[in-house]
Write a protein that holds these residues in place. Sequence first.
Motif, mmCIF file in Angstrom:
data_model
loop_
_atom_site.group_PDB
_atom_site.id
_atom_site.type_symbol
_atom_site.label_atom_id
_atom_site.label_comp_id
_atom_site.label_asym_id
_atom_site.label_seq_id
_atom_site.Cartn_x
_atom_site.Cartn_y
_atom_site.Cartn_z
ATOM 1 N N GLN A 100 0.831 -1.219 0.000
ATOM 2 C CA GLN A 100 0.000 0.000 0.000
ATOM 3 C C GLN A 100 0.866 1.270 0.000
ATOM 4 N N GLU A 101 1.922 1.271 0.823
ATOM 5 C CA GLU A 101 2.804 2.452 0.924
ATOM 6 C C GLU A 101 3.510 2.730 -0.410
ATOM 7 N N LEU A 102 4.011 1.671 -1.051
ATOM 8 C CA LEU A 102 4.722 1.882 -2.321
ATOM 9 C C LEU A 102 3.738 2.222 -3.439
ATOM 10 N N SER A 103 2.561 1.581 -3.409
ATOM 11 C CA SER A 103 1.555 1.856 -4.442
ATOM 12 C C SER A 103 1.138 3.320 -4.394
ATOM 13 N N SER A 104 0.960 3.862 -3.179
ATOM 14 C CA SER A 104 0.520 5.266 -3.111
ATOM 15 C C SER A 104 1.659 6.203 -3.502
ATOM 16 N N ARG A 105 2.902 5.835 -3.189
ATOM 17 C CA ARG A 105 4.025 6.696 -3.594
ATOM 18 C C ARG A 105 4.190 6.723 -5.113
ATOM 19 N N LEU A 106 3.906 5.606 -5.780
ATOM 20 C CA LEU A 106 4.141 5.523 -7.229
ATOM 21 C C LEU A 106 2.868 5.698 -8.047
ATOM 22 N N ASP A 107 1.744 5.751 -7.339
ATOM 23 C CA ASP A 107 0.464 5.919 -8.011
ATOM 24 C C ASP A 107 0.192 4.782 -9.007
ATOM 25 N N ARG A 108 0.600 3.588 -8.626
ATOM 26 C CA ARG A 108 0.287 2.393 -9.412
ATOM 27 C C ARG A 108 0.454 1.182 -8.488
ATOM 28 N N GLN A 109 -0.115 0.052 -8.889
ATOM 29 C CA GLN A 109 -0.074 -1.100 -7.993
ATOM 30 C C GLN A 109 1.335 -1.700 -7.893
ATOM 31 N N VAL A 110 1.800 -1.866 -6.656
ATOM 32 C CA VAL A 110 3.085 -2.527 -6.420
ATOM 33 C C VAL A 110 2.823 -3.746 -5.538
ATOM 34 N N LEU A 111 3.212 -4.927 -6.035
ATOM 35 C CA LEU A 111 3.056 -6.166 -5.260
ATOM 36 C C LEU A 111 4.300 -6.384 -4.423
ATOM 37 N N ILE A 112 4.153 -7.129 -3.331
ATOM 38 C CA ILE A 112 5.372 -7.552 -2.643
ATOM 39 C C ILE A 112 5.446 -9.076 -2.617
ATOM 40 N N ALA A 113 6.681 -9.560 -2.518
ATOM 41 C CA ALA A 113 6.942 -10.991 -2.448
ATOM 42 C C ALA A 113 7.951 -11.234 -1.338
ATOM 43 N N HIS A 114 7.980 -12.456 -0.835
ATOM 44 C CA HIS A 114 9.003 -12.840 0.145
ATOM 45 C C HIS A 114 10.254 -13.223 -0.638
ATOM 46 N N ASP A 115 11.410 -12.679 -0.238
ATOM 47 C CA ASP A 115 12.618 -12.899 -1.049
ATOM 48 C C ASP A 115 12.946 -14.378 -1.258
ATOM 49 N N VAL A 116 12.820 -15.184 -0.196
ATOM 50 C CA VAL A 116 13.210 -16.601 -0.319
ATOM 51 C C VAL A 116 12.165 -17.391 -1.113
ATOM 52 N N ARG A 117 10.867 -17.086 -0.893
ATOM 53 C CA ARG A 117 9.844 -17.777 -1.705
ATOM 54 C C ARG A 117 9.981 -17.396 -3.179
ATOM 55 N N ALA A 118 10.298 -16.118 -3.443
ATOM 56 C CA ALA A 118 10.507 -15.702 -4.835
ATOM 57 C C ALA A 118 11.705 -16.448 -5.417
ATOM 58 N N GLY A 119 12.766 -16.582 -4.616
ATOM 59 C CA GLY A 119 13.952 -17.310 -5.064
ATOM 60 C C GLY A 119 13.640 -18.779 -5.333
ATOM 61 N N GLY A 120 12.846 -19.375 -4.443
ATOM 62 C CA GLY A 120 12.462 -20.778 -4.615
ATOM 63 C C GLY A 120 11.637 -20.985 -5.870
ATOM 64 N N LEU A 121 10.747 -20.029 -6.142
ATOM 65 C CA LEU A 121 9.926 -20.105 -7.361
ATOM 66 C C LEU A 121 10.828 -20.052 -8.600
ATOM 67 N N ALA A 122 11.778 -19.109 -8.596
ATOM 68 C CA ALA A 122 12.670 -18.962 -9.754
ATOM 69 C C ALA A 122 13.519 -20.219 -9.956
ATOM 70 N N GLU A 123 14.061 -20.765 -8.861
ATOM 71 C CA GLU A 123 14.869 -21.988 -9.000
ATOM 72 C C GLU A 123 14.018 -23.134 -9.554
ATOM 73 N N SER A 124 12.731 -23.158 -9.177
ATOM 74 C CA SER A 124 11.876 -24.261 -9.636
ATOM 75 C C SER A 124 11.414 -24.066 -11.086
ATOM 76 N N ARG A 125 11.456 -22.834 -11.573
ATOM 77 C CA ARG A 125 11.020 -22.587 -12.960
ATOM 78 C C ARG A 125 12.172 -22.586 -13.945
ATOM 79 N N VAL A 126 13.274 -21.937 -13.556
ATOM 80 C CA VAL A 126 14.382 -21.807 -14.518
ATOM 81 C C VAL A 126 15.737 -22.163 -13.903
ATOM 82 N N GLY A 127 15.732 -22.758 -12.700
ATOM 83 C CA GLY A 127 17.001 -23.016 -12.016
ATOM 84 C C GLY A 127 17.246 -24.474 -11.702
#
Length: 310
Positions: A100-127
């Motif tokens: 919410q804080e980043l979305s209001s600063r940039l005036d567009r939707q900003v999603l957040i992710a957990h760094d390790v879950r994002a890393g795990g997803l990437a390793e499982s897709r292309v790693g």
Amino acid sequence: MTTTPCVLALDVGGTFMKGAVVGREGVIRHEMRAPTPQRVSVGQGLDEIAGQLRSMLELARDLQLEVVGVCVAVPGIVDEASGTIRYAASLGWPEVPVSQELSSRLDRQVLIAHDVRAGGLAESRVGASVGVRDSLFVAVGTGISAALVVDGSPVSAGGMAGEIGHVTVPDQATTCVCGRHGCLESVASASAIARAYGDLSGTEVAGAVEVADRVRAGDPTAAAVWERATDALGAVLASCAAVLGSQVVVVGGGLSRAGPLLVEPLTRRLIDRMGAAPAPRVVSAVLGDAAGCLGAAMLAWRSTDARTHA
Ligand SMILES: [Zn+2]
């Protein structure tokens, strides 16, 4: 004139923020790196992250790309669904509605992710675990955290899944940053390994990779510290893998640079501890510190596609 779509991904690490402008099919159009805001208030930290995203937005525009999604990977206890960091020790942040804080600063939707879950997803897709539906990604660095990839997707459980760093291991009394004793992180994290070696040998080392070098050189103190760490990590990972039926354990984070010296004892520990259950293969991560950023880009694309096809 038609524009080419892209997403922005930013991984806020302990030292650096790593960002990328990513096209469809994961094509990286531009990469950047900037220092992570240190010892600043939450508001200032968010301002700096927003500033970084703003310069990436400008860059995308200069490259005549249309930004269709933005995702920021952050450390800590992260509830992706509500866009909130519940707690992030490394940033010194309490509960913060980051999305919410980043979305209001940039005036567009900003999603957040957990760094390790994002890393795990990437390793499982292309790693390291491509094509494996059920895997466990464990990041061993300053702390220890895991991503449970089940049926192809990381499980979040409101941000609580995979927080194995403060599970206590038997027969260990080392003091943890959390104030308790015998936490996995206090025995097996890269920083704990370096600290334990320094305490036992009286010789300061730059980090766990140097302890690994000393194990290879036949230093018995280094070997004892290493064995204690891999024992503890193996015990906790065996329980996780048995519960989840993981086929592969991917070891990432700074300690993964030890390669076979880490993979081989962990493989043995898992086989020893899992008994009749088939033990997963243990492999080193292959994406290095790009994993979190790539995973964030995948999540931004997934959300964009879900909106488009809704
Ligand atoms: Zn702890």
